[in-house]
Design a protein around this motif. Sequence first.
Motif, short mmCIF file in Angstrom:
data_model
loop_
_atom_site.label_atom_id
_atom_site.label_comp_id
_atom_site.label_asym_id
_atom_site.label_seq_id
_atom_site.Cartn_x
_atom_site.Cartn_y
_atom_site.Cartn_z
N VAL A 153 46.27 99.76 62.01
CA VAL A 153 45.89 98.44 61.50
C VAL A 153 44.46 98.52 60.99
CG1 VAL A 153 45.50 96.01 62.07
CG2 VAL A 153 47.39 97.25 63.13
N GLY A 154 44.28 98.12 59.73
CA GLY A 154 42.94 98.10 59.14
C GLY A 154 42.12 96.97 59.73
N LEU A 155 40.88 97.29 60.07
CA LEU A 155 39.99 96.31 60.70
C LEU A 155 38.89 95.84 59.76
CD1 LEU A 155 39.65 98.06 64.15
CD2 LEU A 155 41.19 96.17 63.53
N GLY A 156 38.84 96.40 58.55
CA GLY A 156 37.77 96.05 57.63
C GLY A 156 36.45 96.67 58.07
N LYS A 157 35.37 96.06 57.64
CA LYS A 157 34.03 96.56 57.97
C LYS A 157 33.72 96.33 59.44
CE LYS A 157 32.74 97.44 53.68
NZ LYS A 157 32.43 98.75 53.19
N ARG A 158 33.15 97.35 60.08
CA ARG A 158 32.85 97.27 61.51
C ARG A 158 31.97 96.06 61.85
NH1 ARG A 158 32.54 100.96 66.00
NH2 ARG A 158 33.24 102.65 64.67
N ASP A 159 30.97 95.78 61.01
CA ASP A 159 30.05 94.68 61.35
C ASP A 159 30.67 93.29 61.17
OD1 ASP A 159 30.07 94.69 58.58
OD2 ASP A 159 27.90 94.75 58.35
N ALA A 160 31.87 93.22 60.61
CA ALA A 160 32.54 91.93 60.44
C ALA A 160 33.61 91.68 61.51
CB ALA A 160 33.18 91.86 59.05
N VAL A 161 33.78 92.61 62.42
CA VAL A 161 34.80 92.47 63.46
C VAL A 161 34.35 91.45 64.50
CG1 VAL A 161 36.01 93.68 65.32
CG2 VAL A 161 35.70 94.78 63.11
N ASN A 162 35.28 90.56 64.84
CA ASN A 162 35.00 89.55 65.85
C ASN A 162 36.29 89.28 66.64
OD1 ASN A 162 36.61 87.81 64.25
ND2 ASN A 162 34.81 87.11 63.12
N ARG A 163 36.23 88.37 67.57
CA ARG A 163 37.38 88.06 68.43
C ARG A 163 38.58 87.58 67.61
NH1 ARG A 163 37.56 86.50 74.13
NH2 ARG A 163 35.41 87.11 73.99
N ARG A 164 38.33 86.76 66.61
CA ARG A 164 39.43 86.26 65.77
C ARG A 164 40.15 87.41 65.08
NH1 ARG A 164 39.72 81.29 61.67
NH2 ARG A 164 41.60 81.94 60.60
N LEU A 165 39.39 88.35 64.53
CA LEU A 165 40.01 89.49 63.86
C LEU A 165 40.83 90.31 64.84
CD1 LEU A 165 40.50 91.26 61.39
CD2 LEU A 165 38.43 92.51 61.99
N ALA A 166 40.37 90.44 66.07
CA ALA A 166 41.13 91.18 67.08
C ALA A 166 42.50 90.55 67.28
CB ALA A 166 40.36 91.23 68.40
N PHE A 167 42.55 89.24 67.38
CA PHE A 167 43.83 88.55 67.54
C PHE A 167 44.68 88.64 66.28
CE2 PHE A 167 41.38 86.37 70.92
CZ PHE A 167 42.20 86.71 71.97
N GLU A 168 44.05 88.53 65.10
CA GLU A 168 44.79 88.66 63.85
C GLU A 168 45.37 90.07 63.70
OE1 GLU A 168 41.92 87.51 60.92
OE2 GLU A 168 42.34 85.37 61.16
N ALA A 169 44.58 91.09 64.09
CA ALA A 169 45.06 92.48 64.01
C ALA A 169 46.26 92.68 64.93
CB ALA A 169 43.92 93.44 64.36
#
Length: 128
Positions: A106-122
């Motif tokens: 699963v692509g997570l995008g840029k490391r500095d843009a990762v947050n809790r919401r993205l974790a759930f979306e991933a």
Amino acid sequence: MARPAIHKPGLRHHNFLLLSFHAPENTGVALNISLTQTPVTEVDADAVVVGLYEDESPSGPAAALDAATDGAVSRLIEAEEIKASKLSTASILAPAGAKAAHALIVGLGKRDAVNRRLAFEAAGSAAK
């Protein structure tokens, strides 16, 4: 249930997302999904899910999967078959060196843009 590690500025988290999926026998409906600290190659499941950061080499579980598959993850990235853009997915069937039947990247995008919401979306993208 343990929560996935979330990136915070100044900290390096390499084990961002490692989920294991087990489809209950004869149900065809629900999945058992669990977070684990077990090495990706040792997870005996229908599928394992690992995260990949954009513009970075595989790290954490993705690096372990890459090593177990003799560089298959890196070769697929170079061939642009696997992308790390936000919420992109790619699958490896029967990854060599791993017990799981499938590996989902699963692509997570840029490391500095990762947050809790993205974790759930991933996790949601992986479950689709």
